[in-house]
Write a protein that holds these residues in place. Structure first.
Motif, PDB file in Angstrom:
ATOM      1  N   LEU A  27      47.467  47.053  33.478  1.00  0.00           N
ATOM      2  CA  LEU A  27      46.665  46.606  34.617  1.00  0.00           C
ATOM      3  C   LEU A  27      46.494  47.746  35.612  1.00  0.00           C
ATOM      4  CD1 LEU A  27      48.602  43.271  35.299  1.00  0.00           C
ATOM      5  CD2 LEU A  27      46.435  43.507  34.069  1.00  0.00           C
ATOM      6  N   ILE A  28      45.339  47.802  36.235  1.00  0.00           N
ATOM      7  CA  ILE A  28      45.167  48.753  37.326  1.00  0.00           C
ATOM      8  C   ILE A  28      46.025  48.248  38.477  1.00  0.00           C
ATOM      9  CG2 ILE A  28      43.546  49.703  39.012  1.00  0.00           C
ATOM     10  CD1 ILE A  28      41.401  49.474  36.811  1.00  0.00           C
ATOM     11  N   ALA A  29      46.869  49.115  38.985  1.00  0.00           N
ATOM     12  CA  ALA A  29      47.810  48.727  40.037  1.00  0.00           C
ATOM     13  C   ALA A  29      47.044  48.439  41.334  1.00  0.00           C
ATOM     14  CB  ALA A  29      48.840  49.816  40.271  1.00  0.00           C
ATOM     15  N   PRO A  30      47.415  47.366  42.005  1.00  0.00           N
ATOM     16  CA  PRO A  30      46.774  47.086  43.292  1.00  0.00           C
ATOM     17  C   PRO A  30      47.250  48.077  44.350  1.00  0.00           C
ATOM     18  CG  PRO A  30      48.552  45.540  42.908  1.00  0.00           C
ATOM     19  CD  PRO A  30      48.426  46.376  41.661  1.00  0.00           C
ATOM     20  N   ILE A  31      46.441  48.236  45.376  1.00  0.00           N
ATOM     21  CA  ILE A  31      46.846  49.077  46.503  1.00  0.00           C
ATOM     22  C   ILE A  31      47.522  48.181  47.520  1.00  0.00           C
ATOM     23  CG2 ILE A  31      46.045  50.458  48.456  1.00  0.00           C
ATOM     24  CD1 ILE A  31      43.887  51.573  46.667  1.00  0.00           C
TER      25      ILE A  31
END
Length: 181
Positions: free
Chosen positions: A31-35
């Motif tokens: 998953l693209i990591a959240p900011i």
């Protein structure tokens, strides 16, 4: 499909995971990591010290050729500010960061900064146009470049602190806006 084996892809994914750009979920995927905006403040805390170290070393070690190059970068930052041109600022900033690191000649600080700069770029692309001021950030960079060019270590460190103070300010503005709306 793209002609790469598993090893380089696995290594690239591990690097992205180490830089907190992606999250690897075992047996599920990537998953693209959240900011995390609040986490940005911890990042800024570390960035402040590393940036200050690099700016001071660069000023202390700058030679004539590098000095001319930093003055040229200061002019480009000011051109970007005058034109309100993020497309000019971004490559100028990348070159500035590379030249500071090269001039400072500290591979350990450079290594530590690489993950921080990756996170900073993500935050920039998502929020800066809405909450940042390009003219101000260009001016802070120009002053830092000029201080390094003049071999003024104290002023380079102060200019670095001023830049990071601004980064902290715009991050706070972003957080406040996200909490309200």
């Amino acid at each position: 499909m793209i002609g790469l084996g598993r090893t380089p892809i696995r290594e690239a994914l591990q690097r992205l995971a180490n830089e907190r750009m992606v999250t690897v979920v075992p047996r599920a995927g990537i998953l693209i990591a959240p900011i995390d905006i609040t986490d940005q403040f911890r990042l800024i805390e570390v960035r402040r010290e590393l940036e200050r170290l690099l700016a001071g070393r660069a000023a202390r070690l700058v030679g004539k050729e590098e000095s001319d190059m930093f003055l040229s970068l200061a002019l480009r930052f000011r051109e970007a500010a005058a034109a309100d041109d993020a497309e000019l600022f971004i490559p100028t900033d990348r070159e500035f960061n590379a030249r500071v690191a090269e001039t400072a000649n500290n591979q350990y600080a450079l290594f530590a900064m690489s993950a921080i700069q990756a996170q900073t770029r993500r935050f920039w692309y998502l929020y800066f146009r809405r909450f940042g001021d390009l003219k101000m950030v260009c001016e802070f960079h120009a002053k830092m470049a000029e201080a390094i060019a003049s071999a003024d270590e104290h002023s380079a460190k102060q200019a670095s602190d001023n830049l990071i103070d601004y980064v902290e300010h715009y991050t706070r503005r972003t957080l406040d806006a996200m909490c309200v709306g």
